[in-house]
Design a protein around this motif. Structure first.
Motif: not given
Length: 245
Positions: A164-166, A201-214
């Protein structure tokens, strides 16, 4: 959902009996209007999904939900110059939904199988663009949480950072029309819910990360340089997956 009050104040305002007749009247009005044949001149359809509250025991989405429904919808979207219509996500099944050019899904985290298929049928058409925030299709109330649901709905491959993080996103490629008019070093970050307890504590989680080669990456997280904003063509559709703000 705990409500730290006692006595009469233990009932939230929306649950008080005095509000029920008004809510019923608005529900009846909504059903009558929804059944009336109509068309719109707007090019943009914006969807808010109240069913996401049912998933709060599966994933801590309160803060990102607040950003989608309060900060983005109530504060940011009214600034958009283009005409737009706003719908509750179940309205995606209405017959007049195919006339829009842009579909914005503020918080489609928890969708039914029927809604999922209807959304894909709508947005995967020639000349249509969809805009997704955070983790669309991530929650399956029968089977739990699955990143594969995000790919199935949006077409984007993602990884999840279970923290979780900002998160702050910084535009990394200004060549695309989506971001070409933004100021240099433009950044986005979630806004704290103004009524949130000060000591929480203010946060968002989980954090998505785009791992798309296209996909074409337009913005990256400041904390790890992971892809946070990207665009991708899926058949005749243009799809945009932005940072969780």
């Amino acid at each position: 959902h705990p409500w730290p009050r006692s006595g009469r104040r233990s009932v939230p305002w929306q649950g008080h009996m005095s509000q029920i007749p008004t809510m019923r009247a608005f529900k009846t009005l909504y059903e009558q209007m929804a059944a009336y044949p109509s068309s719109s001149d707007a090019d943009v359809a914006v969807f808010i999904n109240n069913a996401d509250v049912y998933a709060m025991d599966l994933v801590r989405i309160h803060d990102v939900l607040v950003n989608a429904q309060v900060n983005t919808w109530h504060v940011e979207i009214p600034k958009v110059a283009s005409e737009f219509d706003v719908y509750h996500l179940p309205d995606v099944s209405l017959p007049n939904m195919s006339g829009y050019k842009l579909y914005v899904f503020l918080n489609a985290y928890n969708v039914t199988d029927q809604q999922r298929q209807r959304i894909k049928d709508l947005v995967r058409r020639q000349g249509v663009t969809s805009l997704w925030l955070y983790l669309p299709g991530y929650v399956d109330m029968a089977n739990g949480l699955d990143p594969a649901g995000v790919k199935d709905l949006t077409g984007f491959e993602i990884d999840l950072d279970h923290e979780e993080r900002m998160p702050t996103m910084k535009v990394s490629d200004y060549s695309h029309p989506l971001v070409s008019g933004l100021p240099t070093d433009y950044m986005l970050t979630p806004k704290r819910y103004r009524w949130a307890p000060i000591n929480r504590v203010y946060g968002i989680g989980p954090i998505p990360e785009i791992v798309d080669n296209n996909a074409s990456v337009l913005g990256r997280y400041e904390h790890n340089n992971g892809a946070a904003l990207a665009v991708k063509s899926i058949g005749g559709e243009k799809s945009t997956q932005p940072t969780p703000t």
